[in-house]
Design an enzyme around this catalytic site. Structure first.
Site, PDB file in Angstrom:
ATOM      1  N   ASP A  50       0.802  -1.225   0.000  1.00 49.86           N
ATOM      2  CA  ASP A  50       0.000   0.000   0.000  1.00 49.86           C
ATOM      3  C   ASP A  50       0.835   1.275   0.000  1.00 49.86           C
ATOM      4  O   ASP A  50       1.980   1.309   0.411  1.00 49.86           O
ATOM      5  CB  ASP A  50      -0.976   0.006   1.192  1.00 49.86           C
ATOM      6  CG  ASP A  50      -0.328  -0.327   2.533  1.00 49.86           C
ATOM      7  OD1 ASP A  50       0.715  -1.014   2.560  1.00 49.86           O
ATOM      8  OD2 ASP A  50      -0.854   0.113   3.567  1.00 49.86           O
ATOM      9  N   GLU A  65      -0.683  -2.295   5.025  1.00 48.03           N
ATOM     10  CA  GLU A  65       0.199  -2.298   6.190  1.00 48.03           C
ATOM     11  C   GLU A  65       0.045  -1.011   6.999  1.00 48.03           C
ATOM     12  O   GLU A  65       0.241  -1.009   8.202  1.00 48.03           O
ATOM     13  CB  GLU A  65       1.665  -2.459   5.752  1.00 48.03           C
ATOM     14  CG  GLU A  65       2.655  -2.648   6.884  1.00 48.03           C
ATOM     15  CD  GLU A  65       3.028  -1.352   7.583  1.00 48.03           C
ATOM     16  OE1 GLU A  65       3.185  -1.377   8.828  1.00 48.03           O
ATOM     17  OE2 GLU A  65       3.162  -0.317   6.929  1.00 48.03           O
TER      18      GLU A  65
HETATM   19 NI    NI Z   1       6.287   1.088   5.611  1.00 45.37          NI
END
Ligand code: NI
Length: 387
Positions: free
Chosen positions: A78, A136
């Site tokens: 991401d 994440e």
């Molecule tokens: Ni990172």
């Protein structure tokens, strides 16, 4: 051809893939394009690919000729809601979204390892699982759902890396044990009774009560946590009151709690809640606490962290491999390490001549020479267990 030579000769491709991801960043939980590009490449390499694992997660298995252990390697996918200001020719083409944490490089480096290792299938004794994880950056994070969806089933050991701009390119750091902190978030709302600044006896002064809570909480770390352990209780926001002569009926406080040891984490949360409840009772106000647990601490397993450093030495040179101080940032790789042994490591990606901008900065850049080094280390970690 050695692994080092294979990685060096693939450098052009790895850099090209990274720039392609960099041009097309996607936010956490929305990595649809990224996931399909990744899955398509992994299929081209001849791997067994599962898509749609906990949203946009992709899991691919390289099954060797001879049965053996399964080693997992993980990259996150991401990007962030940041307007890119690097001025790079391959800067983000998506307004307001930027790969400002290096996850584009994580994917490219892991794809490089997938390509190189897939060419060695006939010699592998065991399997390599490539885990491309969404989300994440934003709790609850992608890792926990991928584990629930079976991403770690049959896995014996796992490794992951983060490119790190604050370490110069060509260096490698990790540590045995606690590496990154558990990061929790809390909001406290104090409801008292407002009134005239000259008639305090007719009020319940939320602002004074909030002040007590802030001061009383300073005892938690200094007097209730073992001095040899570490923890942080920070109040980052206190809002209360509206005028110089009015007693505030409400106060809102927000803060963060950081720790490495799960026992300390429980203690910090418990003491903070008890302190608030006691103060509420003492002063006759209502105190509501909303305590949200972020990612747990990243705790590297000792033997695997040592293995990670051993494999890093031929890649980076022994003098460029070191033990780092634990870092107070958070990372959902923590969840994998709660399930299977492994280690998370930092690969230096800072420009030696600078300037170095921190992760999540609009001018964040990496030195792409870190990419083939990251690929080489990932290959070596896999081969350590399956060759
Ligand atoms: Ni990172």
């Amino acid at each position: 051809m050695t692994i080092k030579e294979a990685c060096q000769s693939l450098t052009g491709e790895i850099v090209k893939w990274r720039r392609e991801f960099h041009r097309h960043p996607e936010l956490s939980y929305a990595e649809s394009r990224t996931a399909s590009v990744v899955a398509g490449m992994l299929r081209q390499f001849g791997l067994d690919v599962r898509e749609g694992v906990n949203g946009y997660g992709v899991v691919a298995d390289l099954v060797g000729k001879i049965p053996g252990k399964t080693v997992a390697l993980r990259a996150d996918m991401d990007a962030l809601a940041i307007v890119e200001e690097t001025g790079l020719p391959y800067a983000s083409e998506v307004p307001g979204i930027m790969h400002a944490c290096g996850h584009d490089g994580h994917m490219a480096a892991l794809l490089g390892a997938a390509q190189i290792l897939s060419g060695m299938r006939d010699r592998l004794r065991g399997s390599v699982r490539f885990i491309f994880q969404p989300a994440e950056e934003i709790p609850p994070g992608g890792a926990i759902g991928m584990i629930e969806a079976g991403a770690l089933d049959g896995v014996d050991v796992i490794f992951g890396l983060h490119l790190w701009s604050e370490f110069p390119v060509g260096t490698f750091y990790t540590t045995q044990g606690p590496m990154m902190a558990a990061a929790d978030l809390f909001t406290v709302t104090i409801s008292g009774k407002g009134g005239h600044g000259g008639l305090p006896h007719k009020t319940v002064d939320s602002l004074v009560i909030a002040s007590h809570l802030v001061m009383a909480s300073q005892h938690i770390v200094s007097r209730q946590v073992n001095p040899l352990d570490s923890g942080v209780v920070t109040f980052g926001l206190l809002q209360s009151g509206s005028a110089f002569n009015v007693i505030a009926d409400k106060a809102v406080l927000k803060g963060t709690v950081r720790s490495f040891d799960p026992v300390v984490r429980d203690l910090l949360q418990g003491r903070l809640e008890q302190t608030a409840a006691s103060i509420a009772q003492m002063y006759g106000a209502r105190i509501d606490m909303d305590y949200v647990r972020g990612y747990p601490a990243v705790i590297n397993h000792e033997r695997e962290a040592r293995a990670a450093m051993q494999e890093a030495e031929p890649v980076f040179g022994a003098q460029h491999v070191g033990i780092m101080q634990p870092n107070m940032a958070g990372e959902d790789f923590a969840y994998y390490l709660q399930k299977v042994p492994g280690a998370f490591c930092f690969v230096g990606a800072g420009l030696p001549e600078g300037p170095v901008y921190p992760h999540h900065h609009p001018r964040f850049v990496i030195d792409e020479r870190a990419l083939p080094l990251a690929t080489e280390w990932l290959c070596r970690m896999a081969l350590r267990y399956v060759m």
